[in-house]
Design an enzyme around this catalytic site. Structure first.
Site, PDB file in Angstrom:
ATOM      1  N   GLU A 111      96.840  43.237  58.317  1.00  0.00           N
ATOM      2  CA  GLU A 111      96.380  42.200  57.782  1.00  0.00           C
ATOM      3  C   GLU A 111      96.501  43.122  56.245  1.00  0.00           C
ATOM      4  O   GLU A 111      96.231  44.512  56.088  1.00  0.00           O
ATOM      5  CB  GLU A 111      95.376  41.628  57.398  1.00  0.00           C
ATOM      6  N   LYS A 156      95.480  44.892  52.708  1.00  0.00           N
ATOM      7  CA  LYS A 156      94.263  45.156  52.346  1.00  0.00           C
ATOM      8  C   LYS A 156      93.511  45.386  50.600  1.00  0.00           C
ATOM      9  O   LYS A 156      95.071  45.404  50.188  1.00  0.00           O
ATOM     10  CB  LYS A 156      93.950  46.884  52.489  1.00  0.00           C
ATOM     11  N   ARG A 174      84.898  41.531  48.738  1.00  0.00           N
ATOM     12  CA  ARG A 174      84.564  40.813  49.903  1.00  0.00           C
ATOM     13  C   ARG A 174      83.357  40.205  50.007  1.00  0.00           C
ATOM     14  O   ARG A 174      82.530  40.022  48.954  1.00  0.00           O
ATOM     15  CB  ARG A 174      84.030  42.385  50.917  1.00  0.00           C
ATOM     16  N   ARG A 179      79.888  41.261  49.582  1.00  0.00           N
ATOM     17  CA  ARG A 179      78.855  41.979  50.759  1.00  0.00           C
ATOM     18  C   ARG A 179      77.980  43.262  50.151  1.00  0.00           C
ATOM     19  O   ARG A 179      77.267  43.568  51.180  1.00  0.00           O
ATOM     20  CB  ARG A 179      80.451  43.398  50.728  1.00  0.00           C
ATOM     21  N   GLU A 226      88.631  37.114  50.845  1.00  0.00           N
ATOM     22  CA  GLU A 226      88.771  38.509  49.776  1.00  0.00           C
ATOM     23  C   GLU A 226      88.338  37.488  48.444  1.00  0.00           C
ATOM     24  O   GLU A 226      89.536  36.157  48.155  1.00  0.00           O
ATOM     25  CB  GLU A 226      89.334  39.469  49.614  1.00  0.00           C
ATOM     26  N   LYS A 251      91.186  51.041  58.144  1.00  0.00           N
ATOM     27  CA  LYS A 251      91.869  50.662  57.196  1.00  0.00           C
ATOM     28  C   LYS A 251      93.395  51.646  56.888  1.00  0.00           C
ATOM     29  O   LYS A 251      92.650  52.532  57.146  1.00  0.00           O
ATOM     30  CB  LYS A 251      91.016  50.643  56.001  1.00  0.00           C
TER      31      LYS A 251
END
Length: 528
Positions: A226, A228, A233, A248, A276, A396
């Protein structure tokens, strides 16, 4: 209060998780229920609003100790911690306070209705009744500056072990908007599931940075790749018709993004989605700087909604019609999500990248900034949705940061063990014949390099401004950063995102540094 002070000291003096967990459990076994609730709240980040200003605390301590304010300030910059400085400089205690932690917190929260003289009297009485370390802890409680290595995850571990409750359930309880003033200890550690609180989010699953070649992960077909995104978030919650948006950082943000909440009301099912929040215009994702215009607002005007429209890009589904799906493999969660989330609209599904090999993925990753992305997320298709950061779950894979060469212009003393060293630096680039400050950074150098820079600062100071020194513009550093944007709040007209020192360019002089035009060129490149 003495039990909490002893706990604080134990936690502050060790870096070992096992020792910290043991100390917390021993505190839970002996302290009163109200003190335990407050300890959990304070150590896991739920602290009351700060009601006493630092400048007032400095003035009161200076007055009681008979020290001039300038000496108080110099002492602070040497010690590196205001709470410790005040505790050390205040005269010795005159009596022994018998207040509990809960008593202190009750009095502190009631300061919101007190005038400045009442606040001063309260603080001074507290200082008189505590020894030096007790004053230090009280000051920390009063100012909310805990840095003793107790994360919410560690607190979750200790509570789960003490109460013999599943750690994921305990993590869920510590999330959300619970308050120590209206939370019962027995309900906090009860073995039954209390997820009936329909607004409560799940602990976020976090990723580790990929530090090896992705080929070492195995077959790319076993992973979901995916983009980033550089947004906020968040978890979008719809339960029993009510909608909530949690960041988050455990902040309830529904009011900041009303268009997302309105769109969620139209979803056909109840659920919890991870994704997101991004500003998007004409199907084009905007920079994080654009998103910042939506933050910190108590109300969002129609004009702001139109100028900075947001979307919620969903990439995981954690709950469906009341059923917790976190233990299911990612591919199953995605298939359920696809049935209920469109690929367009204010709430839309995250489209996975589909490279056929890791080589293709590496080539596509280099185009990340063209997509306004930071790189890739790599997620095993069989992975569950874990609580917190666990190695081997998600990765990531970010693109290399942007960099410029800049010269150090100012230096300021650090804090704690580095209080006697100049470790916080301001860097500048050229604008014609002038040097214009563009960022501050304090990470990226080794201890030896910091000592060498410190010697240079002390030998090459041009001016002093309290703890800050302007130095001869001679030391050149490569500054790495994640993004850059125009900003009217800064003298340079721009703001960097996450600047840090990449390396010391000892082979370069001030004549070799980048210019302000270079940085504006980077902004233009990123925008187009």
């Amino acid at each position: 209060m003495n039990a909490f002070i002893n706990l604080f000291q134990t936690l502050d003096e060790t870096t070992k998780t096992t020792v910290k967990v043991k100390a917390l459990i021993e505190f839970f076994e002996t302290a009163s229920d109200p003190d335990k609730v407050w300890a959990v709240a304070l150590l896991s980040g739920k602290r009351p609003k700060r009601l006493v200003k630092s400048k007032d605390l400095r003035a009161w301590c200076a007055e009681r100790s008979g020290l001039p304010l300038w000496l108080m300030e110099e002492s602070y910059h040497i010690v590196g911690d205001l709470a410790e400085t005040l505790a050390r400089l205040h005269p010795p205690q005159t009596h022994q306070s018998d207040k509990t932690l809960a008593d202190w917190m009750h009095d502190i929260t009631n300061l919101s209705d007190a005038d400045i003289e009442a606040r001063k009297a309260f603080v001074c009485r507290a200082w008189d009744g505590l020894d030096e370390f007790g004053r230090f802890v009280f000051n920390k409680v009063l100012m909310g500056g805990f840095r003793i290595g107790v994360s919410q995850r560690l607190m979750t571990k200790a509570l789960a072990e003490y109460a013999d409750v599943d750690a994921s359930l305990m993590a869920l309880r510590l999330m959300g908007a619970w308050k120590p003033t209206d939370t019962n200890w027995k309900s906090l550690i009860a073995p039954d599931d209390d997820r009936a609180d329909r607004s409560r989010p799940y602990p976020f699953c976090l990723a580790y940075a990929l530090e090896t070649s992705p080929k070492e992960l195995g077959n790319i077909s076993d992973y979901r790749i995916e983009w980033k995104w550089d947004g906020i978030r968040a978890q979008l919650i719809k339960r029993e018709g009510a909608v909530y948006i949690w960041s988050r950082g455990e902040e309830l943000s529904t009011h900041r993004f009303p268009e997302i909440a309105e769109a969620a009301e139209g979803l056909s099912i109840d659920g919890v989605w991870d994704g997101e929040i991004l500003v998007m215009r004409d199907n084009d994702i905007q920079s994080f700087g654009e998103l910042q215009a939506r933050l910190g607002r108590k109300t969002v005007s129609k004009r702001l909604r139109e100028s900075h429209p947001v979307v919620f890009r969903v990439y995981d589904m954690l709950e469906c019609e009341g059923k917790d799906m976190r233990s299911a493999p990612l591919h199953h969660r995605i298939s359920v999500m696809e049935k209920h989330i469109d690929i367009r609209g204010t709430i839309h599904q995250e489209a996975a990248a589909e490279p056929e090999s890791w080589e293709d993925a590496a080539a596509l990753r280099e185009q990340s900034r063209e997509y306004k992305a930071e790189g890739f997320m790599i997620k095993p298709l069989e992975s569950p949705y874990e609580s917190g950061r666990k190695r081997g779950i998600w990765w990531k894979w970010k693109v290399d940061p942007l960099t410029v060469d800049a010269v150090m212009l100012y230096a300021m003393r650090g804090h704690g063990r580095r209080a006697n060293l100049y470790t916080d630096y301001t860097f500048a680039v050229r604008d014609g014949d002038n040097l214009v400050p563009v960022c501050k950074a304090y990470s990226g150098l080794t201890d030896e390099e910091i000592r060498n820079v410190d010697r240079f600062v002390k030998s090459n100071t041009i001016e002093r401004f309290g703890p800050v020194r302007r130095v001869v513009p001679e030391l050149v550093f490569e500054i790495a950063f994640e993004g850059i944007r125009s900003s009217t709040r800064h003298k340079s007209g721009l703001a960097m995102r996450f600047p840090r020192i990449a390396r010391w360019r000892k082979e370069k002089s001030v004549n070799d540094i980048n210019t302000l035009d270079d940085l504006h060129g980077i902004i233009a490149m990123l925008e187009h």
